[in-house]
Every structure is written in structure tokens, then in C-alpha cells.
Design a protein around this motif. Structure first.
Motif, short mmCIF file in Angstrom:
data_model
loop_
_atom_site.label_atom_id
_atom_site.label_comp_id
_atom_site.label_asym_id
_atom_site.label_seq_id
_atom_site.Cartn_x
_atom_site.Cartn_y
_atom_site.Cartn_z
N ASN A 178 -16.63 -3.82 16.20
CA ASN A 178 -17.10 -3.23 14.94
C ASN A 178 -16.03 -2.50 14.15
N SER A 179 -14.82 -2.31 14.69
CA SER A 179 -13.80 -1.63 13.89
C SER A 179 -12.90 -2.63 13.16
N SER A 180 -13.18 -3.92 13.29
CA SER A 180 -12.37 -4.92 12.59
C SER A 180 -13.20 -5.67 11.57
N MET A 181 -12.57 -5.96 10.45
CA MET A 181 -13.13 -6.97 9.56
C MET A 181 -12.90 -8.33 10.24
N ASN A 182 -13.66 -9.35 9.83
CA ASN A 182 -13.40 -10.70 10.33
C ASN A 182 -13.38 -10.69 11.86
N THR A 183 -14.45 -10.18 12.43
CA THR A 183 -14.45 -9.93 13.87
C THR A 183 -14.12 -11.18 14.70
N ALA A 184 -14.75 -12.30 14.36
CA ALA A 184 -14.49 -13.52 15.15
C ALA A 184 -13.02 -13.92 15.03
N GLY A 185 -12.45 -13.76 13.84
CA GLY A 185 -11.05 -14.10 13.64
C GLY A 185 -10.14 -13.20 14.47
N VAL A 186 -10.48 -11.93 14.52
CA VAL A 186 -9.66 -10.99 15.28
C VAL A 186 -9.75 -11.30 16.77
N ILE A 187 -10.95 -11.63 17.24
CA ILE A 187 -11.09 -11.99 18.66
C ILE A 187 -10.17 -13.17 18.98
N LYS A 188 -10.16 -14.15 18.08
CA LYS A 188 -9.31 -15.33 18.30
C LYS A 188 -7.83 -14.93 18.31
N MET A 189 -7.47 -14.02 17.40
CA MET A 189 -6.05 -13.58 17.37
C MET A 189 -5.67 -12.91 18.69
N LEU A 190 -6.61 -12.19 19.27
CA LEU A 190 -6.30 -11.52 20.54
C LEU A 190 -6.20 -12.52 21.68
N ALA A 239 0.87 -1.18 0.00
CA ALA A 239 0.00 0.00 0.00
C ALA A 239 0.90 1.22 0.00
N PRO A 240 1.45 1.59 -1.15
CA PRO A 240 2.51 2.59 -1.18
C PRO A 240 2.13 3.98 -0.66
N ILE A 241 0.89 4.42 -0.90
CA ILE A 241 0.55 5.79 -0.48
C ILE A 241 -0.49 5.72 0.65
N SER A 242 -0.19 4.91 1.65
CA SER A 242 -1.15 4.72 2.75
C SER A 242 -0.98 5.85 3.75
N ALA A 243 -1.42 7.01 3.36
CA ALA A 243 -1.15 8.24 4.11
C ALA A 243 -1.74 8.23 5.52
N HIS A 244 -2.68 7.33 5.80
CA HIS A 244 -3.22 7.26 7.15
C HIS A 244 -2.92 5.92 7.82
N GLY A 245 -2.04 5.11 7.26
CA GLY A 245 -1.76 3.80 7.84
C GLY A 245 -2.87 2.81 7.56
N LEU A 246 -2.66 1.57 8.03
CA LEU A 246 -3.66 0.51 7.82
C LEU A 246 -4.01 -0.12 9.16
N MET A 247 -4.72 0.61 9.98
CA MET A 247 -5.04 0.11 11.31
C MET A 247 -5.74 -1.25 11.26
N HIS A 248 -6.54 -1.47 10.22
CA HIS A 248 -7.31 -2.71 10.14
C HIS A 248 -6.43 -3.94 9.90
N MET A 249 -5.13 -3.74 9.63
CA MET A 249 -4.24 -4.88 9.41
C MET A 249 -3.32 -5.14 10.60
N VAL A 250 -3.33 -4.28 11.60
CA VAL A 250 -2.33 -4.36 12.66
C VAL A 250 -2.43 -5.68 13.43
N ILE A 251 -3.63 -6.02 13.89
CA ILE A 251 -3.76 -7.21 14.73
C ILE A 251 -3.47 -8.47 13.91
N ALA A 252 -3.98 -8.53 12.68
CA ALA A 252 -3.73 -9.71 11.85
C ALA A 252 -2.24 -9.86 11.56
N ASN A 253 -1.57 -8.77 11.22
CA ASN A 253 -0.13 -8.86 10.92
C ASN A 253 0.68 -9.20 12.16
N ALA A 254 0.31 -8.59 13.29
CA ALA A 254 1.06 -8.87 14.53
C ALA A 254 0.86 -10.33 14.93
#
Ligand code: SF4
Length: 949
Positions: A521-533, A485-500
Motif C-alpha cells: 500500500n505504500s507504492s503506486m503501481n503495486t503490481a509493477g513494483v512487486i515485479k520490479m522487486l 523535483a527541485p525542492i523535494s525537501a523530504h525526498g521521493l521514496m515512491h520513486m526509489v524502487i522504480a528508478n533503481a
């Protein structure tokens, strides 16, 4: 001051009125908070405020119930049970801050990139960004990546500023207003005031939106477009305008890069770049002397078309020639886009001809002489009274950057930018890309116990500015500013938990989130993110994301997944700064900033997050927050607002500067500055002289004003970039022609997305799934009465919505055999939800929709276990994955715009199947532990009684 006569609306209900700034949505209206016996009694709009002029919406007046909500956290919390259990023990602030400093300090010394700091709908980004920069981690951003970065990036890269916080329609003069994909949460009251002005003047309002709610329902014409095809519609309008020669040639030559010469040398590293002189200035072809001269040469008459040989033998063409060739192509003819957009050819043609008619036959003029940046004096401001506005509806697609660029190109083609009646910039915009920093976060930009060498977020000028290592791997946890995402001027918060969680590009040790409900509600794939946490490392038994600090005022779903909770105050209990250094609230004719201040004192053991951050910075001895002896510079956020200087004489607030409070923009800090703001209604406003109000991109009086105010140190005029050389540089890298070369795996995607002229491609999820298996779109709309999950627990606002249903077009209902009140499975490539449906014909025929963020997890937000929000309410997020479906080679790209990383929420494709009736929407989640103050929430709230603790 408002010129309207004032009526006493009611008898005084309070002992005192305290003026501050609303925070019930992103709009930041001025409010009068009535205080009685030390408690909030009533909230009304501030009639003197430049944003809302006294107008208050349902959310704003319900702020009182936000302030007294049972969901408020009441003390710092330390997790004692497993994540998600909600088992915490209250701890003291000393204990909480010591623990946070131990965790943060250790990471800062060992490896600062292992600390990731991301904030949600935070309005103090000039502070949070500065904190992260001084901490020295490369990992910081706010929520823009999952909101509307496509709008911001496309606006800045094309015009020097786009919609919403950068500019606004000229509501008092516009005769045709065209709005794309806007719900009612951003710029909420100004748009309502503006639309009512249009209606009273008989101006025409066209809304392009798949769903006919809110603004669209009062539009004169509603164009129910198929989601993700707005760009194609706009390009078809451009096709019609070019064909009919309905463009403003004088404006193109003066204010855009249409005449700049583009090198035509296919297969070389300079193909598609601008031809430049020895000083780097772009060249144009001068038609009288028939030679190339620098753009802006006085008296030059540049060509807009043709093919020219330069002195060095290279061949070049004006960028406008490429633009015209592109959009005159028959593939953009209305008949040829009607099928894809779902908009009839005659509607497209009608829209184009109405735009042309109003722009050129109803032009307006303000008889005010002004001088342009070349020193040429003009007798008046000429206006083309067609204005546009767009927001998240076009932004949250994987082709949203190019769509937003297309709208800006359309504005520039008809000369409807910052002139009377058109879209107008709001200071400190416009600001050319060159006036923004490049991003910082390369390995050489940070190190143990050192600040980052510059701001995190900015605009790469080409691939050489990417934040990647020598191996091409991203240096940021969210992969912002990498080939992903070369010009991600605001970052990609929605990828932080999945990437970490995946350790891709690396693991982190400490995640610090503020006001970001990433476990729901601020995550895609909510159940998946809960599991990652919740996931633990098999070898060590530790959580995969070892430590999470979270700050919020309320017991959101995310609280239960934190290890340490730092409770924030409500917006009525703390200082805040709506700064020109961060997210401005200016109007086209005035420079405005504002504050919040504690109009009531907290009655719980909570502290304003910004003051906590300053306390942490002092304890960590971050440069810029401590003096040379390591002594903290600032007592709290109020002290920082007054005394911090970003550059000499430039601080967070522009008003009442200087020892006597009589300086504006630049000036020494004033110890009485906050007092002066409070006396002035919690805002400051400086009016632009009439000569500076239009053509700010090229107006000498405005540029001088901007320098005087401290926006810039030297004038920064803007040439509108119809053709983007920055995009072309990335494209050349993707084609293997220009160093640094894009990795093979990224090339196809980047070549498609980085077209230097706005281009339309099918949204990536739609292109990646079987369109017959998932034939429909599903999108959300923000309710007018609620702002994200915040408002949907508010006792008064819950009387408007307590649950959502899926609105399904009549034709689909008939196909599937559904009627209002039936239940259905909505199925995507990623998951399925079972929901109640309602038939609707106020929607595009291929699109179903629902209200956003009403569904809640049981146990959260202080709501009862049988609350409709957690039983019948639902989230569409369960259907959306942060990754696209696998390609043939097994690769899965992020579900984002390839240019900016903007989360592609609205690319979702689904099918629908009738289900057995039910009383509970699915998936049904177990109750999340009721952390903090939510434990004792009353079952019934009555004004002035139980809630009034
Ligand atoms: S529009 Fe937003 S900021 Fe304005 S009163 Fe309503 S909730 Fe508050």
C-alpha cells in the motif's frame, strides 16, 4: 497539569501503570499502560499529557492488540526461497548483523551511493538521518515525499512553518475555523479536542473536502470541492478580499515581503528578483523621502504599490503590487472559478465575506505588552480570530505546493498568523528557510568510507543548490533536488524502487527499508513494483535490486521481498525519542518532547530498530558513533538519547539536562534523564512566558527564548514570503535566463510550477488524460479507526472495518445504473480494479472514494486466507502509476508535484463500468508467503487467551 477534577473511572485493573507515548498513529498522545502479571492489560490516555490531555481514540486503546498481534515477527530471517515466496530461515542476531555489516561495509567502501536507506512512518528521523549522513550515502529520506511534503515545504517557504507539526489553530480563541482536505490520522486527538471546543463556544467550522466523512460531517458548512481545485478556490477568496480591501495593511508592511521591491527587467537574469542593497538586504520604497531603503529601516514607511526607479536606473515594483494585479484579475472572480472548483460563486463569496467579517469586525486583543524585533514596544497582542488547517487532501496533488502556499498567503493577507485566535506556530517553529540547511548529496559531498558533508534534506535557495552532476543528471536515486523535483525537501521514496529497477540514474546494490510497506500500500503501481522487486538481470540471474534489508515489527507484504529481515519490537517494548531535532510535539504555548520506553520486555527474539541501527553504526565504525579508537560510543538507543549531542549541550531531548537535571534546552547530558522523563509521564514540557506566545516570527521575547532553548544560536525572525524569490530563480532558469539553465526537456513544466506567486494549474494527470474517457476523480480517505496498513490487521479495529467498498455519488450511480451492493470496474489510464460499490451523496458529484489501506495481500499480516481484507478489500494503488501518461514526445514525468516531488495520489482520474457481481475484488493476487511469526497465527483471537503468548 490538568485543572479538571479527576473521577475514578473504574476499579484498578492492574498491578502497575507505566506511562509512555502512543504509536498507533502519527499523533503521539500520552498513554497510561496498565500492566498486570507482566502483561499489558489496558491502555488509557494520560490526562497530564500536553498533546491529548487524557483523550484516547479507538486506535490508541486497541494498541494492546497491536502489541499482541499474531503478525509480529519473532526472529531475524534470511530468505531461502525466491522473493515473494515467504521462504525464510530464522537466524541469530549475530549472524544477521554480521551479514548486514558485510553488505553495507562493502558498498560503503566501493561506492556509497549504491546504498539507499529509506524509512517509512518512522518517528526517529533525527537518528536515521544522522546514520545515513555518517554512512556517507546521498540516498536517504523518510516517507514525507509520499505523504505531505507539499504542506511542509510550502509552510516553511512562506511562513517559516505550516500546519500540523509546525503549528495549530488557536482552539481556545478562534471564531472561524476553515479546514482543507484533512482525514483523521494526523494530529488526530488534538483536532477532535479542538473541534469540540469550537462547538462548545459556538465558533464556526467550515470544512473544504470532496468527501463528507469524519471532521467534515460535524462541520457547520461543508464545501464539497472538486479534488485538486482548492488553490483556485483560495485565490478566488483572495480576489474577493482584495476587491473589498479587506486586508491587514499594517501587518503586511511589518511582517511580510509585500513592500520588497521586485526588479522589473523582462528578458534578463534578474527579472523578478528582489532589488537588494550592497549588503544583500532587500529594498523597499520609502514614501516620505522617496528613495529606496533597506527593508526594516527604522521609521521607514514603505510603499505597497507603485513603480519606482532605483539609483542605478533599474525599475522595481513592490511585490504586493504584483500580488494585487495577479489576484484582482477577473479570472479569479467567483463566477469564473465556480465551474472548475464545483463550488457555487455565492458560496465562495460567502466564505470570503465571513473570513473578512470575523478577521476585522471580531478582532480580539490580549493586553500583554511585547517588543518586536525592531525594539518597538506594543501594548497588546491583536488577534484576527480566523484559523486554517490543511493536510494531505490538498498536499497529495501535483499542484499541492502552490495550493498550500495560497492558503498561507491568505492567512498573511488578513494578518491571521501566530496571533490570538489564528493559526499559531509551535516551537521550534517558525524557522526561516535560511535557518534550514541546503541539501547535501552532490558528488563532492560524499566518497568512499566518508560521511556526507552535511544533512541530506533541506531547502535549495536556487538551482545552484541542486544535487546534480555536471551533466545535469541527478546524484540521488530518487532524483530528489534535481530538475525533476527541485525542492523535494523530504525526498521521493515512491520513486526509489522504480528508478533503481530502471537504473535511472543508476543501479543500486543494497536497499535498506524501515517500516515502509513498499510491496503493497505504500507504492503506486503495486503490481509493477512487486515485479520490479522480483525481476532478475538476464545476464547474471541476480535480482535487479540485488539486496534488500527490511526492518519492521510485523509480517507486512514487504517482508516477503526482503533478503534479510531485522525484526523490530512493538512500540511498547523499545526506547524512542520524539525529539525537537526531528518531529516535535510542541503546542503553541509550550515546548514539548517525549519518549517511549520498554513498558514490557519483548518475549521474542526481536530488537528495537533504533538500537539495531546504533549497533550497525558501531560495527561499521561510522564517525559520530565510535570514538577515535573505533570503539562504539553508545550501548544502545537509550544511551544515545541521553549522551548524543548534535551541538554542544544540544541533544535529542530538551528536558532534564545538566548534571542535576535542572537545565532546559541547552545543558550537559544527564545520566538520569530517561528516569526523569519516566517519572514525569514520559514527556517534558516547558511553557512560554505570555509575552513570548504570539507573533513569534517577530517577537523579541520569543526569539530570546528560542536562543536560550537552543533552537538557534542567534535570533531567527521570519519575514513571510508572499512572493517567493526562490521560485522565481528556478523560473528564470526554466526560461533560459539564469545560470544554471534548466534542460530544455524540463523547462515548460518548471516554468508552470515555479510561479513566485501562488498559481493554480490543472493537476498533471487530469491534464494528461482524456477527460471524457476518465471523467471522474477517485480518492481515498484514512479511516478514523486505522493508521495505514498497521491498524487494519488489529483484531479490535478489524471489528470496525474488515473490507472497503467504493462510495459512488448518486448521480453517477444513476448514470451507470448502479446500486449499493453492485460490483463495478473502476478504470484508470494505468489499470482496472473490480470492486463492490455503495451509493453515497456525501461526496463531490464528480468524485468517488474509498477507505485507504484496508485491502491486504493474502498471506500477509498474519490474517487468515479467507480474510475479507484480502478477498473483498482493495487498494486504489493499482490504478495509480508512478509515472504520468506519455506526452506527445514519449516522455513520462513522475506522478508528482514538479516543485517538491510530492506523490500525487489524489490526481487519479477514472471511469466506472458496471460489472458482474463477484465475491472477490480484482486484481486478485496470489498469496504471499507467510514469513516469520505469522505461520502459527490462531484463527480466533480472544483477549487474554490465544493471543497472549
Ligand atoms: S490519536 Fe493516534 S497517538 Fe493519539 S491515541 Fe489515537 S492512535 Fe494514539
Amino acid at each position: 497539569m490538568s485543572p479538571e477534577p479527576r473521577l475514578a473511572l473504574s476499579k484498578p485493573v492492574s498491578d502497575e501503570v507505566r506511562k509512555t507515548t502512543c504509536y498507533m498513529c502519527a499523533c503521539r498522545c500520552g498513554i497510561d499502560v496498565h500492566i498486570k502479571d507482566g502483561k499489558v492489560r489496558y491502555i488509557e490516555g494520560n490526562r497530564d499529557h500536553p498533546v491529548n490531555k487524557g483523550v484516547l481514540c479507538a486506535k490508541g486503546s486497541a494498541g494492546i492488540m497491536q502489541h499482541y498481534a499474531p503478525a509480529r515477527l519473532s526472529s531475524p530471517l534470511l530468505r531461502t526461497g525466491p522473493r515473494g515466496s515467504g521462504e525464510f530461515k530464522p537466524i541469530s542476531w549475530d549472524e544477521a548483523l554480521s551479514l548486514a555489516v558485510d553488505w553495507m561495509g562493502e558498498v560503503r567502501t566501493r561506492d556509497p551511493k549504491k546504498f539507499a536507506f529509506f524509512t517509512g512512518r518512522d518517528q526517529s528521523q533525527s537518528l536515521t538521518g544522522f546514520f545515513a549522513q555518517q554512512f556517507g550515502t546521498p540516498n536517504y529520506a523518510a516517507h514525507g515525499g509520499f505523504c505531505s511534503v507539499n504542506m511542509a515545504a510550502a509552510g516553511i517557504m512562506t511562513l517559516g512553518g505550516g500546519f500540523w507539526e509546525f503549528g495549530s489553530p488557536d482552539w481556545d480563541r478562534t471564531k472561524l475555523f476553515v479546514m482543507f482536505g484533512v482525514a483523521e490520522d494526523h494530529d488526530s486527538n488534538p483536532i477532535k479536542i479542538g473541534i469540540s471546543k469550537l462547538k462548545s463556544r459556538g465558533a464556526r467550522f467550515v470544512s473544504v473536502n470532496p468527501v463528507r466523512t469524519g471532521y467534515s460531517s460535524v462541520a457547520d458548512s461543508w464545501i464539497g470541492i472538486r479534488p485538486g481545485t482548492d488553490g483556485l478556490l483560495v485565490m478566488s477568496v483572495i480576489h474577493e478580499l482584495l476587491k473589498g480591501r479587506k486586508i491587514d495593511v499594517d501587518s503586511l508592511v511589518r511582517y511580510t515581503n509585500a513592500p520588497w521591491l521586485v526588479i522589473d527587467a523582462p528578458g534578463t537574469a534578474e527579472h523578478g528578483l528582489f532589488a537588494r542593497d550592497g549588503e544583500g538586504k532587500p529594498l523597499v520604497w520609502e514614501t516620505v523621502t522617496e528613495r529606496a531603503v533597506a527593508a526594516g529601516t527604522k521609521g521607514a514607511r514603505p510603499a505597497l504599490s507603485g513603480r519606482f526607479e532605483l539609483e542605478d536606473g533599474r525599475v522595481a515594483v513592490p511585490s504586493f503590487q504584483l500580488l494585487a494585479e495577479r489576484y484582482l484579475d477577473e479570472r479569479y472572480a467567483p463566477e469564473n472559478v465556480a465551474g472548475e472548483t464545483g463550488v457555487a460563486a455565492e458560496v465562495i463569496r460567502g466564505l470570503a465575506s465571513e473570513i473578512a467579517r470575523v478577521a476585522f469586525e471580531e478582532a480580539i486583543e490580549i493586553l500583554q505588552p511585547w517588543t518586536d524585533m525592531n525594539g518597538e514596544r506594543h501594548p497588546s497582542f491583536v488577534g484576527r480570530p480566523v484559523s486554517f488547517h490543511a493536510m494531505r487532501g490538498i498536499s497529495a496533488h501535483s499542484n499541492g505546493f502552490q495550493t498550500a502556499r495560497a492558503i498561507h498567503v491568505l492567512q498573511a493577507l488578513i494578518g491571521a498568523v501566530d496571533c490570538p485566535g489564528a493559526f499559531r506556530f509551535e516551537p521550534p517553529y517558525p524557522k526561516p528557510v535560511e535557518a534550514h540547511p541546503t541539501p547535501h548529496g552532490k558528488a563532492e559531498h560524499f566518497g568512499s568510507n566518508k560521511p556526507l558533508s552535511g544533512p541530506h534534506l533541506g531547502f535549495p535557495r536556487g538551482p545552484e543548490d541542486l544535487l546534480i552532476g555536471p551533466d545535469g543528471n541527478p546524484t540521488r536515486i530518487d532524483k530528489a533536488f534535481s530538475w525533476d523535483a527541485p525542492i523535494s525537501a523530504h525526498g521521493l521514496m515512491h520513486m526509489v524502487i522504480a528508478n533503481a529497477h530502471a537504473g535511472d540514474p543508476y543501479k543500486i546494490d543494497l536497499l535498506f527499508l524501515y517500516m515502509a510497506n513498499m510491496a503493497w500500500n505504500s507504492s503506486m503501481n503495486t503490481a509493477g513494483v512487486i515485479k520490479m522487486l522480483e525481476d532478475r538481470d538476464e545476464a547474471t540471474g541476480e535480482y535487479v535490486i540485488p539486496r534488500i534489508i527490511y526492518s519492521d515489527a510485523y509480517a507486512s507484504e514487504m517482508v516477503a521481498y526482503a533478503d534479510l529481515v531485522l525484526p523490530d519490537t512493538t512500540y511498547l517494548e523499545r526506547h524512542d525519542c520524539i525529539s525537537l531535532l526531528g518531529r516535535p510535539i510542541s503546542e503553541p504555548d509550550s515546548v514539548n518532547d517525549a519518549i517511549r520506553w520498554p513498558v514490557v520486555e519483548p518475549d521474542r527474539d526481536v530488537r528495537g530498530f533504533q538500537s539495531v541501527l546504533i549497533d550497525l553504526a558501531g560495527r561499521l565504525k561510522l564517525p559520530g558513533f565510535v570514538d577515535h579508537r573505533g570503539v562504539p560510543l553508545y550501548k544502545d538507543f537509550a544511551d544515545y538519547i541521553v549522551r548524543h549531542e548534535r551541538r554542544p549541550g544540544i541533544g535529542p531531548l530538551a528536558g532534564f539536562r545538566g548534571a542535576g537535571g535542572d537545565r532546559v534546552g541547552r545543558g550537559a547530558s544527564n545520566p538520569d534523564q530517561l528516569k526523569r522523563y519516566i517519572e514525569n509521564g514520559a514527556f517534558f514540557s516547558a511553557h512560554l512566558p505570555l509575552e513570548a506566545q504570539f507573533y513569534k516570527h517577530a517577537n523579541r521575547a520569543y526569539q530570546d527564548f528560542a536562543v536560550k532553548m537552543g533552537f538557534f544560536d542567534t535570533p531567527q525572525p521570519v519575514t513571510f514570503q508572499l512572493y517567493s524569490e526562490i521560485c522565481q530563480k528556478f523560473r528564470l532558469s526554466a526560461q533560459g535566463l539564469r545560470e544554471p539553465l534548466a534542460p530544455e526537456t524540463h523547462r515548460e513544466r518548471l516554468e508552470m510550477a515555479f510561479d513566485p506567486l501562488p498559481a493554480w494549474y490543472r493537476p498533471l494527470e487530469e491534464a494528461g488524460v482524456d477527460r471524457e474517457a476518465y471523467p471522474y476523480h477517485a480518492v481515498t480517505q484514512r479511516p478514523m479507526s486505522m493508521y495505514h496498513s498497521w491498524g487494519s490487521m488489529n483484531a479490535w479495529l478489524r471489528q470496525i472495518h474488515t473490507r472497503n467498498v467504493m462510495y459512488v455519488p448518486g448521480a453517477i450511480c444513476d448514470d451507470v445504473g448502479l446500486a449499493t451492493g453492485d460490483w463495478a470496474w473502476i478504470i484508470s489510464h494505468h489499470g482496472r480494479i473490480k470492486v463492490e460499490i455503495a451509493r453515497s451523496d456525501a461526496v463531490n458529484r464528480d468524485t468517488m472514494w474509498t477507505w485507504n489501506a484496508i485491502g491486504k495481500r493474502k498471506g500477509a499480516w498474519g490474517l487468515a486466507k479467507d480474510a475479507p481484507e484480502s478477498n473483498r478489500g482493495f487498494l486504489l494503488n493499482h490504478l495509480i502509476h508512478e509515472l504520468l501518461p506519455p506526452k506527445g514526445d514519449g516522455m513520462r514525468w513522475s506522478n508528482s508535484d514538479p516543485v517538491t516531488g510530492q506523490a500525487a495520489w489524489y490526481d487519479l482520474r477514472v471511469r466506472i463500468e458496471k460489472a458482474e457481481p463477484d465475491q472477490v475484488s480484482r486484481p486478485a493476487f496470489a498469496s504471499v508467503g507467510r514469513a516469520g511469526a505469522a505461520n502459527d497465527s490462531p484463527s480466533e483471537l480472544r483477549y487474554g487467551q490465544e493471543w497472549d503468548r
